[in-house]
Design an enzyme around this catalytic site. Structure first.
Site, PDB file in Angstrom:
ATOM      1  N   GLU A 199      94.011  79.073  80.629  1.00 40.23           N
ATOM      2  CA  GLU A 199      94.160  79.854  79.393  1.00 40.23           C
ATOM      3  C   GLU A 199      92.844  80.491  78.934  1.00 40.23           C
ATOM      4  OE1 GLU A 199      97.029  80.505  78.580  1.00 40.23           O
ATOM      5  OE2 GLU A 199      98.313  78.826  79.134  1.00 40.23           O
ATOM      6  N   TYR A 251     105.080  77.604  75.750  1.00 37.19           N
ATOM      7  CA  TYR A 251     106.078  78.609  75.375  1.00 37.19           C
ATOM      8  C   TYR A 251     106.197  79.752  76.373  1.00 37.19           C
ATOM      9  CZ  TYR A 251     101.701  80.623  73.790  1.00 37.19           C
ATOM     10  OH  TYR A 251     100.409  81.086  73.738  1.00 37.19           O
ATOM     11  N   GLY A 252     105.341  79.797  77.375  1.00 33.47           N
ATOM     12  CA  GLY A 252     105.342  80.941  78.288  1.00 33.47           C
ATOM     13  C   GLY A 252     105.400  80.531  79.739  1.00 33.47           C
ATOM     14  N   THR A 253     104.379  80.908  80.501  1.00 30.66           N
ATOM     15  CA  THR A 253     104.395  80.713  81.945  1.00 30.66           C
ATOM     16  C   THR A 253     104.214  79.261  82.380  1.00 30.66           C
ATOM     17  OG1 THR A 253     102.022  81.140  82.210  1.00 30.66           O
ATOM     18  CG2 THR A 253     103.525  83.047  82.317  1.00 30.66           C
ATOM     19  N   LEU A 254     103.939  78.351  81.454  1.00 27.39           N
ATOM     20  CA  LEU A 254     103.850  76.924  81.782  1.00 27.39           C
ATOM     21  C   LEU A 254     105.211  76.233  81.687  1.00 27.39           C
ATOM     22  CD1 LEU A 254     100.525  76.106  79.935  1.00 27.39           C
ATOM     23  CD2 LEU A 254     100.899  76.005  82.408  1.00 27.39           C
TER      24      LEU A 254
END
Length: 139
Positions: free
Chosen positions: A72, A7-10
């Site tokens: 993470e 949901y983010g920087t990936l």
């Protein structure tokens, strides 16, 4: 092979998407139950709340999942050093629901604003446009 909701920087186009280069994209338009918060460190955190979060759905190798665990700062179930906990989740995509993994933020040092889409939030924040607080963040 494990399946992973990001949901983010990936996500595609984001600065850590390079970790997904060997992953198999299953859906660009997936969602899970939760809310996103701004950690103030250039990445979002997922909280287990009753909203919807936009993201992408991938099939990854065990090796890729291990590299992402390191990114993470996930050391294992219940480890107090975890920045994020890797948890099982139910992902909605293409009208169906599937089980997989995602990462939940394990700290309480975040900005209070909730949002549903990291890319949208980041673009609005960068342009100086603030989200309206009375508009629901739904997909």
């Amino acid at each position: 092979m494990p399946k992973l909701f990001v949901y983010g920087t990936l996500r595609e186009g984001e600065n850590n998407h390079k970790y997904m280069k060997e992953a198999n994209l299953l859906s660009r338009k997936a969602s899970i139950t939760g809310s996103l918060v701004d950690t103030g460190n250039g990445y979002p955190g997922l909280l287990l709340e009753n909203q919807r979060v936009a993201g992408e759905w991938y099939e990854v190798s065990e090796e890729t999942l291990k590299r992402i665990d390191e990114l993470e700062e996930y050391f294992g179930p219940g480890d107090t050093r975890n920045l994020f906990d890797r948890v099982e989740c139910q992902v909605t995509e293409n009208g169906g629901t599937n089980a997989g993994w995602t990462y939940v933020y394990n700290r309480d040092d975040y900005l209070e604003t909730r949002f549903s889409d990291w890319k949208q939030y980041r673009l609005q924040h960068a342009s100086g446009v603030e989200e309206k607080q009375d508009v629901p963040h739904s997909l």
